[in-house]
Design an enzyme around this catalytic site. Sequence first.
Site, mmCIF file in Angstrom:
data_model
loop_
_atom_site.group_PDB
_atom_site.id
_atom_site.type_symbol
_atom_site.label_atom_id
_atom_site.label_comp_id
_atom_site.label_asym_id
_atom_site.label_seq_id
_atom_site.Cartn_x
_atom_site.Cartn_y
_atom_site.Cartn_z
ATOM 1 N N GLY A 17 -3.287 -2.203 1.338
ATOM 2 C CA GLY A 17 -3.018 -1.562 2.739
ATOM 3 C C GLY A 17 -3.991 -0.091 2.612
ATOM 4 N N THR A 18 -3.814 0.652 3.820
ATOM 5 C CA THR A 18 -4.628 1.740 3.924
ATOM 6 C C THR A 18 -4.035 2.834 3.180
ATOM 7 O OG1 THR A 18 -3.285 2.535 5.930
ATOM 8 C CG2 THR A 18 -5.660 1.138 6.239
ATOM 9 N N GLY A 22 2.359 3.044 2.131
ATOM 10 C CA GLY A 22 3.639 2.669 1.088
ATOM 11 C C GLY A 22 3.089 1.793 -0.060
ATOM 12 N N ASP A 93 -1.045 -0.545 -10.186
ATOM 13 C CA ASP A 93 -1.391 0.409 -8.888
ATOM 14 C C ASP A 93 -2.575 0.897 -8.981
ATOM 15 O OD1 ASP A 93 -0.569 1.407 -6.622
ATOM 16 O OD2 ASP A 93 0.199 3.198 -7.646
ATOM 17 N N GLU A 94 -3.210 1.147 -7.757
ATOM 18 C CA GLU A 94 -4.478 1.565 -7.764
ATOM 19 C C GLU A 94 -5.548 0.375 -8.155
ATOM 20 O OE1 GLU A 94 -4.855 4.580 -6.274
ATOM 21 O OE2 GLU A 94 -3.221 5.584 -6.803
ATOM 22 N N ALA A 95 -5.393 -0.501 -7.675
ATOM 23 C CA ALA A 95 -6.071 -1.821 -8.472
ATOM 24 C C ALA A 95 -7.415 -1.920 -7.747
ATOM 25 C CB ALA A 95 -5.281 -2.996 -8.253
#
Length: 220
Positions: A17-18, A22, A93-95
């Site tokens: 997502g942008t 979320g 996260d932050e993949a």
Amino acid sequence: MALPGAPRAGELVWCYGTMDSGKSTLALQNNYNYVQAGRRGQLFTTGSRSGPVVTSRIGVEHPALEIDEAFDFVAHVNAELSLGRRIDYLICDEAHFYSASQIDQLAELVDGLGIDVEAFGIATDFQSRLFPGSQRLFELADRRMELQVVALCWCGARGTQNARVVNGQVVREGSQVLVGDMLHRPTAAPHVGYELLCRRHWRQGVTRSHATQDGLFGED
Ligand SMILES: [Zn+2]
């Protein structure tokens, strides 16, 4: 249908997502649900301003292992398993900051060990180009899920572009990774931030603060 005796197949899921859609909130929610169900997993992050933690903008956070470009997921998981630890899933996260080969390692863990991997990140950079890690996730994932939280441009249109704003101006050239809002930056250094814009306002370079100055956007 799985062959008798074959290990359960895992799944590689790419949730993208942008900014402000979320992603980290969902990552933490899923982790919570899995823990409640008795599953064991690990969280990873990288390039985060807040250090080895997955943080959500709505105020929830959880410790995570912070990785760098030399990190090897396969070696890490094998080392954990050899210590007798159980790993059912990985939440990454932050993949978008991961290398393509690190995404390949995640796919190897899914296929070889039946570990479920959920990767969360942004698809495109400030130039609207795919990050290498994001591109590899689109290529390899079993499922690709665009997050349905709608984050808006200041004009009210759907925000699709992660604009880089340097000293108040939208820039479309420069290195792909430049973390904004840097702490301890020299006072003379340019201020780097990011703002979600619709494609039209990204192309025109009109941020919320420009629109406010020009009376296009009310403060109230
Ligand atoms: Zn707009």
